[in-house]
Each structure stands twice: as C-alpha cells, then as structure tokens.
Design a protein around this motif. Sequence first.
Motif, PDB file in Angstrom:
ATOM      1  N   VAL A 171       0.869  -1.181   0.000  1.00 56.09           N
ATOM      2  CA  VAL A 171       0.000   0.000   0.000  1.00 56.09           C
ATOM      3  C   VAL A 171       0.900   1.223   0.000  1.00 56.09           C
ATOM      4  O   VAL A 171       1.755   1.384   0.886  1.00 56.09           O
ATOM      5  N   GLY A 172       0.713   2.098  -0.978  1.00 53.18           N
ATOM      6  CA  GLY A 172       1.539   3.294  -1.086  1.00 53.18           C
ATOM      7  C   GLY A 172       0.829   4.510  -0.534  1.00 53.18           C
ATOM      8  O   GLY A 172      -0.395   4.641  -0.642  1.00 53.18           O
ATOM      9  N   SER A 173       1.596   5.422   0.078  1.00 52.22           N
ATOM     10  CA  SER A 173       1.021   6.657   0.606  1.00 52.22           C
ATOM     11  C   SER A 173       2.007   7.808   0.420  1.00 52.22           C
ATOM     12  O   SER A 173       3.222   7.613   0.347  1.00 52.22           O
ATOM     13  N   ILE A 174       1.449   9.019   0.328  1.00 52.84           N
ATOM     14  CA  ILE A 174       2.236  10.243   0.236  1.00 52.84           C
ATOM     15  C   ILE A 174       1.748  11.169   1.338  1.00 52.84           C
ATOM     16  O   ILE A 174       0.539  11.456   1.424  1.00 52.84           O
ATOM     17  N   ASP A 175       2.665  11.588   2.185  1.00 55.38           N
ATOM     18  CA  ASP A 175       2.312  12.429   3.337  1.00 55.38           C
ATOM     19  C   ASP A 175       1.219  11.776   4.179  1.00 55.38           C
ATOM     20  O   ASP A 175       0.308  12.441   4.692  1.00 55.38           O
ATOM     21  N   GLY A 176       1.299  10.461   4.307  1.00 52.84           N
ATOM     22  CA  GLY A 176       0.358   9.729   5.135  1.00 52.84           C
ATOM     23  C   GLY A 176      -0.972   9.419   4.486  1.00 52.84           C
ATOM     24  O   GLY A 176      -1.811   8.738   5.085  1.00 52.84           O
ATOM     25  N   GLU A 177      -1.180   9.882   3.240  1.00 53.53           N
ATOM     26  CA  GLU A 177      -2.437   9.652   2.546  1.00 53.53           C
ATOM     27  C   GLU A 177      -2.255   8.610   1.442  1.00 53.53           C
ATOM     28  O   GLU A 177      -1.377   8.759   0.588  1.00 53.53           O
ATOM     29  N   GLU A 178      -3.071   7.553   1.495  1.00 54.33           N
ATOM     30  CA  GLU A 178      -3.010   6.527   0.454  1.00 54.33           C
ATOM     31  C   GLU A 178      -3.433   7.137  -0.887  1.00 54.33           C
ATOM     32  O   GLU A 178      -4.374   7.935  -0.940  1.00 54.33           O
ATOM     33  N   PHE A 179      -2.722   6.801  -1.955  1.00 59.98           N
ATOM     34  CA  PHE A 179      -3.055   7.369  -3.267  1.00 59.98           C
ATOM     35  C   PHE A 179      -3.610   6.291  -4.195  1.00 59.98           C
ATOM     36  O   PHE A 179      -3.356   5.103  -4.026  1.00 59.98           O
ATOM     37  N   SER A 180      -4.369   6.734  -5.163  1.00 56.48           N
ATOM     38  CA  SER A 180      -5.039   5.820  -6.092  1.00 56.48           C
ATOM     39  C   SER A 180      -4.038   5.037  -6.924  1.00 56.48           C
ATOM     40  O   SER A 180      -3.068   5.592  -7.451  1.00 56.48           O
ATOM     41  N   GLY A 181      -4.276   3.733  -7.061  1.00 53.50           N
ATOM     42  CA  GLY A 181      -3.426   2.881  -7.885  1.00 53.50           C
ATOM     43  C   GLY A 181      -2.164   2.399  -7.199  1.00 53.50           C
ATOM     44  O   GLY A 181      -1.347   1.712  -7.813  1.00 53.50           O
ATOM     45  N   GLY A 182      -1.997   2.730  -5.908  1.00 51.05           N
ATOM     46  CA  GLY A 182      -0.768   2.357  -5.208  1.00 51.05           C
ATOM     47  C   GLY A 182      -0.918   1.152  -4.318  1.00 51.05           C
ATOM     48  O   GLY A 182      -0.143   0.989  -3.372  1.00 51.05           O
ATOM     49  N   LYS A 183      -1.907   0.314  -4.608  1.00 51.87           N
ATOM     50  CA  LYS A 183      -2.178  -0.825  -3.729  1.00 51.87           C
ATOM     51  C   LYS A 183      -2.341  -2.093  -4.540  1.00 51.87           C
ATOM     52  O   LYS A 183      -2.925  -2.074  -5.626  1.00 51.87           O
ATOM     53  N   ALA A 184      -1.813  -3.204  -4.037  1.00 55.31           N
ATOM     54  CA  ALA A 184      -1.994  -4.494  -4.701  1.00 55.31           C
ATOM     55  C   ALA A 184      -1.829  -5.614  -3.680  1.00 55.31           C
ATOM     56  O   ALA A 184      -1.111  -5.475  -2.689  1.00 55.31           O
ATOM     57  N   ASP A 185      -2.522  -6.729  -3.935  1.00 56.83           N
ATOM     58  CA  ASP A 185      -2.405  -7.920  -3.097  1.00 56.83           C
ATOM     59  C   ASP A 185      -1.891  -9.076  -3.947  1.00 56.83           C
ATOM     60  O   ASP A 185      -2.215  -9.185  -5.132  1.00 56.83           O
ATOM     61  N   ASP A 186      -1.094  -9.942  -3.310  1.00 57.38           N
ATOM     62  CA  ASP A 186      -0.569 -11.153  -3.955  1.00 57.38           C
ATOM     63  C   ASP A 186       0.147 -10.834  -5.263  1.00 57.38           C
ATOM     64  O   ASP A 186      -0.021 -11.518  -6.280  1.00 57.38           O
ATOM     65  N   TYR A 187       0.936  -9.786  -5.248  1.00 53.39           N
ATOM     66  CA  TYR A 187       1.658  -9.365  -6.444  1.00 53.39           C
ATOM     67  C   TYR A 187       2.998 -10.103  -6.487  1.00 53.39           C
ATOM     68  O   TYR A 187       3.784 -10.039  -5.537  1.00 53.39           O
ATOM     69  N   GLN A 188       3.262 -10.825  -7.572  1.00 56.02           N
ATOM     70  CA  GLN A 188       4.525 -11.551  -7.709  1.00 56.02           C
ATOM     71  C   GLN A 188       5.541 -10.666  -8.420  1.00 56.02           C
ATOM     72  O   GLN A 188       5.337 -10.273  -9.553  1.00 56.02           O
ATOM     73  N   LEU A 189       6.619 -10.376  -7.737  1.00 56.61           N
ATOM     74  CA  LEU A 189       7.644  -9.466  -8.242  1.00 56.61           C
ATOM     75  C   LEU A 189       8.986 -10.173  -8.312  1.00 56.61           C
ATOM     76  O   LEU A 189       9.417 -10.802  -7.341  1.00 56.61           O
ATOM     77  N   GLU A 190       9.638 -10.073  -9.465  1.00 63.02           N
ATOM     78  CA  GLU A 190      10.995 -10.611  -9.590  1.00 63.02           C
ATOM     79  C   GLU A 190      11.970  -9.529  -9.152  1.00 63.02           C
ATOM     80  O   GLU A 190      12.040  -8.450  -9.744  1.00 63.02           O
ATOM     81  N   LEU A 191      12.725  -9.803  -8.106  1.00 59.02           N
ATOM     82  CA  LEU A 191      13.656  -8.823  -7.575  1.00 59.02           C
ATOM     83  C   LEU A 191      14.823  -8.615  -8.541  1.00 59.02           C
ATOM     84  O   LEU A 191      15.458  -9.574  -8.978  1.00 59.02           O
ATOM     85  N   GLY A 192      15.063  -7.345  -8.867  1.00 62.46           N
ATOM     86  CA  GLY A 192      16.122  -7.030  -9.822  1.00 62.46           C
ATOM     87  C   GLY A 192      15.625  -6.881 -11.239  1.00 62.46           C
ATOM     88  O   GLY A 192      16.407  -6.598 -12.148  1.00 62.46           O
ATOM     89  N   SER A 193      14.320  -7.066 -11.441  1.00 57.69           N
ATOM     90  CA  SER A 193      13.766  -6.970 -12.798  1.00 57.69           C
ATOM     91  C   SER A 193      13.609  -5.525 -13.258  1.00 57.69           C
ATOM     92  O   SER A 193      13.460  -5.251 -14.449  1.00 57.69           O
ATOM     93  N   GLY A 194      13.634  -4.582 -12.298  1.00 64.48           N
ATOM     94  CA  GLY A 194      13.435  -3.182 -12.657  1.00 64.48           C
ATOM     95  C   GLY A 194      12.000  -2.864 -13.016  1.00 64.48           C
ATOM     96  O   GLY A 194      11.720  -1.860 -13.666  1.00 64.48           O
ATOM     97  N   GLN A 195      11.074  -3.708 -12.577  1.00 68.43           N
ATOM     98  CA  GLN A 195       9.663  -3.523 -12.913  1.00 68.43           C
ATOM     99  C   GLN A 195       9.047  -2.372 -12.131  1.00 68.43           C
ATOM    100  O   GLN A 195       8.154  -1.681 -12.619  1.00 68.43           O
ATOM    101  N   PHE A 196       9.521  -2.175 -10.891  1.00 64.61           N
ATOM    102  CA  PHE A 196       8.985  -1.104 -10.058  1.00 64.61           C
ATOM    103  C   PHE A 196       9.904   0.115 -10.123  1.00 64.61           C
ATOM    104  O   PHE A 196      11.010   0.060 -10.675  1.00 64.61           O
ATOM    105  N   ILE A 197       9.426   1.217  -9.547  1.00 67.03           N
ATOM    106  CA  ILE A 197      10.200   2.453  -9.603  1.00 67.03           C
ATOM    107  C   ILE A 197      11.515   2.276  -8.852  1.00 67.03           C
ATOM    108  O   ILE A 197      11.632   1.457  -7.949  1.00 67.03           O
ATOM    109  N   PRO A 198      12.548   3.062  -9.232  1.00 64.35           N
ATOM    110  CA  PRO A 198      13.881   2.897  -8.622  1.00 64.35           C
ATOM    111  C   PRO A 198      13.833   2.957  -7.097  1.00 64.35           C
ATOM    112  O   PRO A 198      13.164   3.802  -6.504  1.00 64.35           O
ATOM    113  N   GLY A 199      14.549   2.032  -6.479  1.00 64.45           N
ATOM    114  CA  GLY A 199      14.676   2.006  -5.031  1.00 64.45           C
ATOM    115  C   GLY A 199      13.741   1.055  -4.330  1.00 64.45           C
ATOM    116  O   GLY A 199      13.993   0.668  -3.180  1.00 64.45           O
TER     117      GLY A 199
END
Length: 476
Positions: A171-199
Amino acid sequence: MQVTETNAEGLRLDFTVTVPASDIETAIVTRLEEVKKTIRMPGFRPGKVPVSLLRKQYGQSVMGEILEKMVNESSQDIMKERDIRPAMMPKIEVTKFEEGSDLEYTMAVEKFPEFEPTDFSKLSLERLKVEIADSEIEEGLQRLADVNKETNAVTSNRKSKKGDFVVIDFVGSIDGEEFSGGKADDYQLELGSGQFIPGFEEQVIGAKAGDKLEAKVKFPDEYGSEDLAGKDAVFAVTVKELREGVPGKIDDDLAVKMGLENLDKLKEALKEEQGREYEGVSRMRMKKVLFDILIEKHGFDLPQGLVDQEFEGIWKQLQDTKENNPDQLDPSDKDKSDDELKEEYQALAQRRVRLALFLSEVGRLNDIEVTQDEINRGIMNEARRYPGQEKQVFEFYQSNQEARESLRGPLLEDKVVDYIVELAKVKDKVVSVEELMKDPDEDAKPKKKAAAKKPAAKKAPAKKPAAKKAAAKKEE
C-alpha cells in the motif's frame, strides 16, 4: 452570381463572390413551400399553413440553412467552372449580409500543384537482406524459456536475493495519505527486474517470508502521473512468500505453451517472426531512400496552407511531449532554441506535404485506391495491438469517421510504394544484422550514436495485474 478574382499568386486564388438578394429570396420561398407540406399548426389543415406565418416562425432557421447551402454550392460551382482542383478545403468568410440584401463572401483556395511524376522504371534501389543464423533462433528460444520459467516456493527461512520472486501485498502513501493505484495484493515481483520504480526492489531484497517493511522511494520527475511525479512516497510491504525461479527448458513442452505442436514448429515460427521483423526494417530503409530520391526529383510548389497545417500539428505534438513526457524528447532537440526547432520542423512539414501530394497524385493517376476491406483489416491490426481491449478499439473506429480515415493515408502510402518498387530496378544485398540495424545517417553525424540493438524474438507477454499499479515503472 458575380465572381471577382482578386488574387492569383502561385497556387493560391482569392475570390470575392456576390449572390443577389433575389436568388436568396427565391430559395427561401421554395424551401418554405417544402416545409409547408409537413408542418402542422393549430387551426390549419395539413399543407394549408400560410407561407407568411411559416416565415415568421421559421424564417431565421430557414435563412441560415439557405445561406449555408448557397455558399457551399456556389463555391463548388466556381471551382468546377475554373477547373480548380483544391489541395485542401477552401477558406470562406461571409463579409456582408443583411436580410433582403445581397450576400457577399470571400473564398481563398489553394490549387493542387501540377507536376509530372518521374519514370519509375529508371529508379535504382537496394533492398537489404539478412540471413538468419541458427544462433539467433537459439537466443530467441532461450528468451522464451526464461520468460516462461516456473517458480518453486522456498522452504528454508532464508533472506530474499536478486533473482528471487516475492509474493507481496503493498500500500503506497504520500504524506500519510493513500493514493489511487498504489495498492496491490498477492503481487509476484521478480527482484532485480526493474519492474517497479527505482529504489523499491532494492529495499525488498534481504527480506524473509512473513516480514513487514516500509520502502521509501521517490517517483521520477518524468513519471507519467503528474500527481505522483517527483514526490516522496512510502510503501507498506508485506512479504507473503518467497519463491525461486526454475530454469526453463527448451523442449516440446515449451512449444506447447506457445500454442505450437513441437519444438521444430516453434523454431520455424521464431524464424518467420524474426524474418518479418528484419523485412520491416529493410522496407523502412529502402522507403526512406526512395522518398529522398522522389523529393529530389520533384521540386513543385507547395500549398502553404497545407504546410502550415502540418507544421502546427508537429509543433503541438512537440509542446505536448515537452510538457507531459519530456523524457521522450529527442536528445538533440533539448539544447536547441525555439527558432532553431521551428526551422527544422518547417522543413519536416514541407517534406511530409510534398510526399503526401506526390503519393496521392501517383495513386490518382494509376487508379490506386484503399478499399473498405483494407480499412477494416487495418482496424483489426490496430485492435490486435491492445489485447483484451479489442472490442473498445472496434467501437472507437466504428463511431469515429475521422479515426477511420486516418488509416487511409498510411494504407495508400504502402500501396503506392509497392507500385513504385515493382516498376523500379531493385537489387538485393545480403548484410549482417548490425549493418541492417545501423542508422543510415550515422556516419554523417558529428557524434556517434550507440549501435542499435537487433530486434528480439517475439516473447510471450509477462502476466501483469489488470490495473496499472503506481509502484510499477512507466512503460516506454
């Protein structure tokens, strides 16, 4: 009707047109008599309503209808009588009209330039060919195997590492407020794939199944959403499962996953796909050379209105890119002044208009047309570019005449190019992949560009969530 030619400079013709008040009055009365047959009013039998009463109630709307009709018909008559073939819609402006008086308007029209197409049989062209090596097919197979590799759950209590797959809720938030599109459940992510934003992925590396953590990141300044671009965000992440990839095997099972009978059929499909990609690049290379030759051989005058219209479209697109997707700007444009860019894009607009007029004329002279079936196939090809949204694409084109017509130009261009190439002397030349993909203007540039990458074998699309997640990087 009185027509006065006020200008005949180059391709542009200007006229002042006067339509007598008597002609307008006759047309209005005739139209009111037609309306009379269908109008019903209390106290009058059908078809018996006095014209004077109709004029009082409907006169203004009928007047507008008649004026529009008379301007359209008279302007068409002027061009037909003078054998004017317009390059674009004429510009018409009503300069004088009062009820009961003459109608006066001006018309500016630019003629289609006259020129004689060159003898295409005397043109010499070179078509680049690439022989596909077995090693390229093997590389393509390996990429497919990597994309379709399975994952197994990690049973030990070890930390995640680069190359692992993690199943996460976030769940993503900015200044403590959850923002639209920043949430997902059971998301399979390959670490090092560069699929998500840097960092993001770097902060998940080292976590174990069951861990909860906060990933603090900053959205790139050029991020696609203005609400998120350049902002600091915190993602609350729960690592639910750790999995590791199992190297994919290149065998008949892989082919079946791709919808083919066996590995030999998959190799054939890869070779055909690779061949089509190389043929597409080769065609673009040859077409650019052909267009350069045609531009050089046909120096006819251009309708300035068309050039201005094309330039305005190019310039608007450039400004939109600067504002919304600055990362997509051509690096060479970033250091140029507006005056330098305008000069460059004016030349591009002139080139496009010259080619469009030339190809249109060749098509007209040789009865080359785009059929409705070809437009329908073009719509189908567009729909295939958006898997899962085919219905929406079809509906868009069905309800949008302008969108359908936008497909006609490229289709006509391809047909005319095929016609010219068929008549020209074409010599095939076998080249390497690197030579085919090389920028043909590279040697003429003061700075060398990195060598272009050869097209990869077609991959099966990776599975993604139905909705775009804000944590995922913007796809180029």
